[in-house]
Design a protein around this motif. Structure first.
Motif, PDB file in Angstrom:
ATOM      1  N   GLY A 109       0.914  -1.088   0.041  1.00 28.08           N
ATOM      2  CA  GLY A 109      -0.100   0.099   0.049  1.00 28.08           C
ATOM      3  C   GLY A 109       0.777   1.328   0.127  1.00 28.08           C
ATOM      4  N   PHE A 110       0.398   2.380   0.255  1.00 31.74           N
ATOM      5  CA  PHE A 110       0.948   3.614   0.395  1.00 31.74           C
ATOM      6  C   PHE A 110       2.433   3.645   1.151  1.00 31.74           C
ATOM      7  N   THR A 111       1.936   2.974   2.465  1.00 32.68           N
ATOM      8  CA  THR A 111       3.071   2.986   3.305  1.00 32.68           C
ATOM      9  C   THR A 111       4.275   2.286   2.928  1.00 32.68           C
ATOM     10  N   GLY A 112       3.921   0.998   2.664  1.00 28.83           N
ATOM     11  CA  GLY A 112       5.137   0.066   2.296  1.00 28.83           C
ATOM     12  C   GLY A 112       5.718   0.683   0.816  1.00 28.83           C
ATOM     13  N   LEU A 156       6.384  -7.529  -0.278  1.00 33.10           N
ATOM     14  CA  LEU A 156       5.705  -8.781  -0.226  1.00 33.10           C
ATOM     15  C   LEU A 156       4.139  -8.385   0.071  1.00 33.10           C
ATOM     16  N   GLU A 157       3.370  -8.576  -0.940  1.00 30.14           N
ATOM     17  CA  GLU A 157       1.945  -8.404  -0.863  1.00 30.14           C
ATOM     18  C   GLU A 157       0.987  -9.569  -1.047  1.00 30.14           C
ATOM     19  N   LYS A 158       0.284  -9.463   0.110  1.00 30.97           N
ATOM     20  CA  LYS A 158      -0.800 -10.754  -0.238  1.00 30.97           C
ATOM     21  C   LYS A 158      -1.544 -10.651  -1.525  1.00 30.97           C
ATOM     22  N   GLU A 159      -2.169  -9.813  -1.565  1.00 31.21           N
ATOM     23  CA  GLU A 159      -2.931  -9.938  -2.803  1.00 31.21           C
ATOM     24  C   GLU A 159      -2.360  -9.336  -4.079  1.00 31.21           C
ATOM     25  N   GLY A 193      -5.568  -3.097  -0.552  1.00 32.04           N
ATOM     26  CA  GLY A 193      -5.843  -2.454   0.930  1.00 32.04           C
ATOM     27  C   GLY A 193      -6.449  -1.031   0.774  1.00 32.04           C
ATOM     28  N   ALA A 194      -6.481  -0.421   1.956  1.00 30.82           N
ATOM     29  CA  ALA A 194      -6.919   0.971   2.177  1.00 30.82           C
ATOM     30  C   ALA A 194      -6.508   1.986   1.071  1.00 30.82           C
ATOM     31  N   SER A 195      -5.254   1.575   0.515  1.00 32.13           N
ATOM     32  CA  SER A 195      -4.734   2.914  -0.231  1.00 32.13           C
ATOM     33  C   SER A 195      -5.219   2.789  -1.547  1.00 32.13           C
ATOM     34  N   GLY A 196      -5.832   1.588  -2.016  1.00 30.06           N
ATOM     35  CA  GLY A 196      -6.775   1.368  -3.257  1.00 30.06           C
ATOM     36  C   GLY A 196      -8.230   1.692  -3.117  1.00 30.06           C
ATOM     37  N   ARG A 197      -8.581   2.072  -1.875  1.00 32.11           N
ATOM     38  CA  ARG A 197     -10.081   2.080  -1.664  1.00 32.11           C
ATOM     39  C   ARG A 197     -10.435   3.360  -0.952  1.00 32.11           C
ATOM     40  N   ASN A 198      -9.429   4.120  -0.668  1.00 35.87           N
ATOM     41  CA  ASN A 198      -9.928   5.420   0.289  1.00 35.87           C
ATOM     42  C   ASN A 198     -10.719   6.603  -0.680  1.00 35.87           C
ATOM     43  N   GLY A 199     -11.129   7.486   0.196  1.00 38.66           N
ATOM     44  CA  GLY A 199     -11.886   8.737  -0.047  1.00 38.66           C
ATOM     45  C   GLY A 199     -10.945   9.723  -1.079  1.00 38.66           C
ATOM     46  N   GLY A 200      -9.823   9.388  -0.892  1.00 38.61           N
ATOM     47  CA  GLY A 200      -8.906  10.479  -1.993  1.00 38.61           C
ATOM     48  C   GLY A 200      -8.576  11.748  -1.531  1.00 38.61           C
ATOM     49  N   TRP A 201      -8.639  11.891  -0.051  1.00 36.00           N
ATOM     50  CA  TRP A 201      -8.247  13.150   0.407  1.00 36.00           C
ATOM     51  C   TRP A 201      -6.792  13.047   0.834  1.00 36.00           C
ATOM     52  N   ALA A 202      -5.988  13.663   0.202  1.00 33.34           N
ATOM     53  CA  ALA A 202      -4.859  13.913   0.458  1.00 33.34           C
ATOM     54  C   ALA A 202      -4.851  15.308   1.369  1.00 33.34           C
ATOM     55  N   GLU A 242       1.851 -14.003   0.523  1.00 34.85           N
ATOM     56  CA  GLU A 242       0.985 -13.753   1.970  1.00 34.85           C
ATOM     57  C   GLU A 242       2.112 -14.099   3.133  1.00 34.85           C
ATOM     58  N   VAL A 243       2.339 -13.055   3.638  1.00 31.91           N
ATOM     59  CA  VAL A 243       3.372 -13.040   4.872  1.00 31.91           C
ATOM     60  C   VAL A 243       2.569 -13.982   6.110  1.00 31.91           C
ATOM     61  N   LEU A 244       3.079 -15.028   6.321  1.00 31.69           N
ATOM     62  CA  LEU A 244       2.342 -15.566   7.684  1.00 31.69           C
ATOM     63  C   LEU A 244       2.940 -15.156   9.044  1.00 31.69           C
ATOM     64  N   GLY A 267     -15.586  -0.546   0.700  1.00 28.08           N
ATOM     65  CA  GLY A 267     -15.239  -0.457   1.855  1.00 28.08           C
ATOM     66  C   GLY A 267     -14.064  -0.990   2.352  1.00 28.08           C
ATOM     67  N   GLY A 268     -13.759  -0.723   3.423  1.00 29.57           N
ATOM     68  CA  GLY A 268     -12.264  -1.270   3.785  1.00 29.57           C
ATOM     69  C   GLY A 268     -11.925  -1.108   5.386  1.00 29.57           C
ATOM     70  N   PRO A 269     -10.682  -1.566   5.887  1.00 31.71           N
ATOM     71  CA  PRO A 269     -10.322  -1.392   7.104  1.00 31.71           C
ATOM     72  C   PRO A 269      -9.390  -0.582   7.235  1.00 31.71           C
ATOM     73  N   VAL A 308      -5.674   6.252  11.514  1.00 31.23           N
ATOM     74  CA  VAL A 308      -7.150   6.645  11.762  1.00 31.23           C
ATOM     75  C   VAL A 308      -7.861   7.171  10.744  1.00 31.23           C
ATOM     76  N   GLY A 309      -7.666   6.722   9.598  1.00 26.54           N
ATOM     77  CA  GLY A 309      -8.348   7.389   8.437  1.00 26.54           C
ATOM     78  C   GLY A 309      -7.766   8.484   7.732  1.00 26.54           C
ATOM     79  N   ASP A 310      -6.608   9.102   8.086  1.00 21.36           N
ATOM     80  CA  ASP A 310      -5.847  10.186   7.813  1.00 21.36           C
ATOM     81  C   ASP A 310      -4.451   9.663   6.890  1.00 21.36           C
ATOM     82  N   GLY A 311      -4.639   8.599   6.321  1.00 19.90           N
ATOM     83  CA  GLY A 311      -3.441   7.719   6.045  1.00 19.90           C
ATOM     84  C   GLY A 311      -2.817   8.250   4.590  1.00 19.90           C
ATOM     85  N   VAL A 312      -3.424   8.880   3.748  1.00 17.30           N
ATOM     86  CA  VAL A 312      -3.022   9.356   2.389  1.00 17.30           C
ATOM     87  C   VAL A 312      -1.728  10.296   2.417  1.00 17.30           C
ATOM     88  N   THR A 313      -1.864  11.353   3.183  1.00 16.96           N
ATOM     89  CA  THR A 313      -0.517  12.035   3.339  1.00 16.96           C
ATOM     90  C   THR A 313       0.322  11.309   4.457  1.00 16.96           C
TER      91      THR A 313
HETATM   92  C1  LIG Z   1     -12.946   3.462   2.701  1.00 11.56           C
HETATM   93  C2  LIG Z   1     -11.627   4.363   3.253  1.00 11.56           C
HETATM   94  C3  LIG Z   1     -11.572   5.610   2.880  1.00 11.56           C
HETATM   95  C4  LIG Z   1     -10.566   6.197   3.622  1.00 11.56           C
HETATM   96  N1  LIG Z   1     -10.264   7.569   3.285  1.00 11.56           N
HETATM   97  C5  LIG Z   1      -9.010   8.255   3.335  1.00 11.56           C
HETATM   98  C6  LIG Z   1      -9.103   9.657   3.032  1.00 11.56           C
HETATM   99  O1  LIG Z   1      -9.737  10.177   2.189  1.00 11.56           O
HETATM  100  N2  LIG Z   1      -7.942  10.226   3.265  1.00 11.56           N
HETATM  101  C7  LIG Z   1      -6.990   9.648   3.920  1.00 11.56           C
HETATM  102  O2  LIG Z   1      -5.897  10.435   4.328  1.00 11.56           O
HETATM  103  N3  LIG Z   1      -7.097   8.389   4.439  1.00 11.56           N
HETATM  104  C8  LIG Z   1      -8.259   7.558   4.086  1.00 11.56           C
HETATM  105  N4  LIG Z   1      -8.356   6.440   4.563  1.00 11.56           N
HETATM  106  C9  LIG Z   1      -7.240   5.868   5.154  1.00 11.56           C
HETATM  107  C10 LIG Z   1      -5.990   5.411   4.408  1.00 11.56           C
HETATM  108  O3  LIG Z   1      -6.575   4.957   2.844  1.00 11.56           O
HETATM  109  C11 LIG Z   1      -4.938   4.473   4.712  1.00 11.56           C
HETATM  110  O4  LIG Z   1      -4.869   4.854   6.056  1.00 11.56           O
HETATM  111  C12 LIG Z   1      -3.790   4.278   4.073  1.00 11.56           C
HETATM  112  O5  LIG Z   1      -4.188   3.846   2.841  1.00 11.56           O
HETATM  113  C13 LIG Z   1      -2.993   3.193   4.726  1.00 11.56           C
HETATM  114  O6  LIG Z   1      -2.052   2.690   3.799  1.00 11.56           O
HETATM  115  P1  LIG Z   1      -0.985   1.501   4.281  1.00 11.56           P
HETATM  116  O7  LIG Z   1      -0.117   1.169   2.975  1.00 11.56           O
HETATM  117  O8  LIG Z   1      -0.472   1.602   5.309  1.00 11.56           O
HETATM  118  O9  LIG Z   1      -2.157   0.158   4.393  1.00 11.56           O
HETATM  119  P2  LIG Z   1      -3.112  -0.553   3.113  1.00 11.56           P
HETATM  120  O10 LIG Z   1      -3.328   0.301   1.991  1.00 11.56           O
HETATM  121  O11 LIG Z   1      -4.109  -1.166   3.938  1.00 11.56           O
HETATM  122  O12 LIG Z   1      -2.037  -1.517   2.558  1.00 11.56           O
HETATM  123  C14 LIG Z   1      -1.746  -2.675   3.294  1.00 11.56           C
HETATM  124  C15 LIG Z   1      -1.320  -3.834   2.338  1.00 11.56           C
HETATM  125  O13 LIG Z   1      -0.947  -5.116   3.310  1.00 11.56           O
HETATM  126  C16 LIG Z   1      -1.449  -6.043   2.507  1.00 11.56           C
HETATM  127  N5  LIG Z   1      -1.528  -7.227   3.579  1.00 11.56           N
HETATM  128  C17 LIG Z   1      -2.225  -7.251   4.578  1.00 11.56           C
HETATM  129  N6  LIG Z   1      -1.700  -8.559   5.370  1.00 11.56           N
HETATM  130  C18 LIG Z   1      -0.816  -9.100   4.582  1.00 11.56           C
HETATM  131  C19 LIG Z   1       0.108 -10.222   4.731  1.00 11.56           C
HETATM  132  N7  LIG Z   1      -0.185 -11.175   5.598  1.00 11.56           N
HETATM  133  N8  LIG Z   1       0.989 -10.335   3.852  1.00 11.56           N
HETATM  134  C20 LIG Z   1       1.385  -9.588   2.838  1.00 11.56           C
HETATM  135  N9  LIG Z   1       0.773  -8.343   2.887  1.00 11.56           N
HETATM  136  C21 LIG Z   1      -0.398  -8.405   3.456  1.00 11.56           C
HETATM  137  C22 LIG Z   1      -2.680  -5.737   2.241  1.00 11.56           C
HETATM  138  O14 LIG Z   1      -3.205  -6.547   1.104  1.00 11.56           O
HETATM  139  C23 LIG Z   1      -2.667  -4.367   1.789  1.00 11.56           C
HETATM  140  O15 LIG Z   1      -2.185  -4.335   0.375  1.00 11.56           O
HETATM  141  C24 LIG Z   1      -9.426   5.651   4.155  1.00 11.56           C
HETATM  142  C25 LIG Z   1      -9.588   4.102   4.269  1.00 11.56           C
HETATM  143  C26 LIG Z   1     -10.942   3.701   3.861  1.00 11.56           C
HETATM  144  C27 LIG Z   1     -10.679   2.062   4.216  1.00 11.56           C
END
Ligand SMILES: Cc1cc2nc3c(=O)[nH]c(=O)nc-3n(C[C@H](O)[C@H](O)[C@H](O)COP(=O)(O)OP(=O)(O)OC[C@H]3O[C@@H](n4cnc5c(N)ncnc54)[C@H](O)[C@@H]3O)c2cc1C
Length: 464
Positions: free
Chosen positions: A32-35, A54-57, A62-71, A204-206, A355-357, A383-388
């Motif tokens: 996702g964005f963090t990685g 290493l990405e499970k899917e 994850g949330a990075s491909g599903r969010n509201g797109g607010w940076a 998938e990382v176990l 939606g997503g977690p 906490v839902g502010d993850g894009v930036t």
């Molecule tokens: C519906 C929704 C709306 C949101 N809207 C906003 C918004 O508008 N603005 C904002 O700032 N933030 C928003 N957020 C939050 C933001 O999207 C997240 O905080 C941010 O994308 C987190 O990025 P990440 O890379 O840390 O996690 P993710 O994007 O969730 O990536 C984690 C990745 O880890 C992978 N993974 C999980 N388990 C394993 C495993 N065992 N082995 C290998 N890979 C694994 C997953 O498949 C996933 O791809 C929203 C979130 C959601 C769900």
């Protein structure tokens, strides 16, 4: 169906999974964005390092491909609380770094030739009742105190920008941009690959075991691809799974450090120019209502309205499953909300619902942690502010791991220790009660036209 994955610039093609044991410098768990921001900045700081993701899917699953797109420049901990916790100067620095990071994120995407529809239009919170306007006024004072360039909007100014029904005023904050999140995260993956990072999907990382310095032992990541187990030996392991954290056997999970809370979204079909003429919204501001329950919306680059909100239940024992991405009741409320903002949407189709977690720590603090001895790092809990925040986290992780002292390594989120979440069933009861309170508080305010007593009574318990 997720709008963003359906409207990608390029068709969704899967990458190969891991087929060998590997020995690398840095293994990043989560595409996702963090990685990926971490991979991007690590590549800059440590050009010779052998880095794998290493990405499970698939990237953006994850949330990075599903969010509201607010940076946005939002940081989950309120400025006043941050001042108490870390002092005025460091708190101001946090606000300053996040504000600056919004345009920097846009410039970084542009520099990598990623077209993610980045539009730096700011953010508007609309008030539709006098009670909501009081909250907007409080937000205005808080934002001004924190040094933000906030502007209070009169009813006419609000309607001139976005014609939300019953609007009585609003608040404009400059530092927010709209993006197409899936184009951003998928584009970023291509960019890091071009720079030499290897990404394995369906891998998938176990479990992961950080290394130890005493015998100069590397950490080990156990990965499964199509039923076969592989081992990745890595000097540094970065855990970047945010809301998915509870599903992996890792040091952070055993800490009960983050729980997954669902946010859901829906989107209309592209709207006609006639409808847009009535609604306005020509500045591409991101939009929310000053309700208790969190809502967020954007006008998409292809002229839809995408709107999301919290309210979906938390599942016992931090369970995550694809069925939880859809909730007919919450999606129904989101459609109702959009139609109550813009009655012209009456006959418009809502074509997507998903939606997503996202990850929430017990004290609502995001964390970037790094243990030099074991090489283990982790970031998340935005906490839902993850894009930036994930962009800033990527920079922070890169500086920590490469040993470069910088303003990022001095941010208060570095090695912040959040308290553990309670065990079940207390956790389930408390989180779902909190979500219900917010829904009831909005209902109460609609009925009484007064500030919610429920919300006021519960505020100290929900405190963040
Ligand atoms: C519906 C929704 C709306 C949101 N809207 C906003 C918004 O508008 N603005 C904002 O700032 N933030 C928003 N957020 C939050 C933001 O999207 C997240 O905080 C941010 O994308 C987190 O990025 P990440 O890379 O840390 O996690 P993710 O994007 O969730 O990536 C984690 C990745 O880890 C992978 N993974 C999980 N388990 C394993 C495993 N065992 N082995 C290998 N890979 C694994 C997953 O498949 C996933 O791809 C929203 C979130 C959601 C769900």
């Amino acid at each position: 169906m997720n709008l963003w994955l359906e409207t990608l610039d390029a068709p969704l093609q899967h990458r190969a999974g891991i087929i060998d044991d590997l020995d690398v410098d840095i293994a990043i768990v989560g595409g996702g964005f963090t990685g990926l921001w971490a991979a991007h900045f690590l590549r800059k700081e440590m050009p010779g390092a052998n880095i794998v993701v290493l990405e499970k899917e698939f990237v953006g699953f994850g949330a990075s491909g599903r969010n509201g797109g607010w940076a946005s420049a939002l940081y989950p901990v309120a400025f006043d609380r941050l001042v108490i916790e870390v002092g005025q100067e460091r708190a101001r620095n946090v606000r300053e770094v996040w504000r600056r990071s919004v345009p920097e994120l846009g410039a970084e995407l542009a520099g990598l030739s990623i077209d993610a529809g980045f539009s730096y239009g700011g953010n508007i919170t609309v008030a539709r009742t006098q009670v909501q306007m009081k909250r907007v006024d409080a937000q205005f004072l808080a934002a001004t105190h924190a040094g933000e360039g906030a502007v209070r909007l009169s009813k006419d100014q609000m309607q001139e920008r976005i014609n939300v029904k019953d609007a009585v005023g609003g608040l404009f904050i400059r530092e927010c941009a709209r993006i197409h999140p899936a184009n951003a995260v998928r584009g970023l993956a291509h960019a890091v690959e071009r720079a030499g990072v290897r990404i394995f999907e369906e891998s998938e990382v176990l479990s992961l075991r950080p290394g130890t310095s005493s015998v100069a032992k590397k950490g080990i990541v156990k990965v499964r691809h199509r039923g076969t187990i592989r081992r990745v030996h890595a000097t540094h392991i970065v855990e970047a799974t945010e809301g998915f954290l509870p599903s992996i056997n890792t040091p952070a999970r055993s800490n009960r450090s983050v729980v997954p809370v669902y946010s859901l979204m829906t989107a209309t079909e592209p709207l006609s120019p006639e409808i847009w003429k009535e609604i306005g919204w020509s500045g591409n501001e991101t939009l929310a209502e000053a309700s208790h329950l969190i809502t967020y919306a954007q006008r998409t680059a292809d002229n839809r309205i995408a709107i999301g909100g919290r309210g979906a239940p938390y599942f016992f024992n931090s369970k995550i499953s694809p069925e939880q991405d859809r909730d007919p009741v919450v999606h129904g409320h989101l459609r109702e909300l959009a139609r109550s903002w813009f009655p012209l949407l009456r006959d418009v189709n809502f074509t997507h619902a998903w939606g997503g977690p996202l990850g929430i720590s017990r004290d609502w603090h995001p964390t970037v942690s790094f243990d030099e001895t074991s090489g283990y790092a982790r970031a998340g809990g935005y906490v839902g502010d993850g894009v930036t925040s994930s962009y800033v986290a990527g920079r922070t992780l890169a500086d920590l791991i490469s040993g470069k002292e910088s303003e990022f390594t001095h941010l208060p989120w570095v090695n912040h220790q959040s308290p553990q979440w309670e065990g079940e069933p207390v956790r389930w009861l408390a989180i779902n009660a909190g979500l219900k309170v917010m829904t009831w508080a909005d209902r109460e305010e609609r009925l009484t036209h007064r500030e919610s007593l429920i919300a006021r009574a519960m505020a100290p318990l929900l405190g963040h």
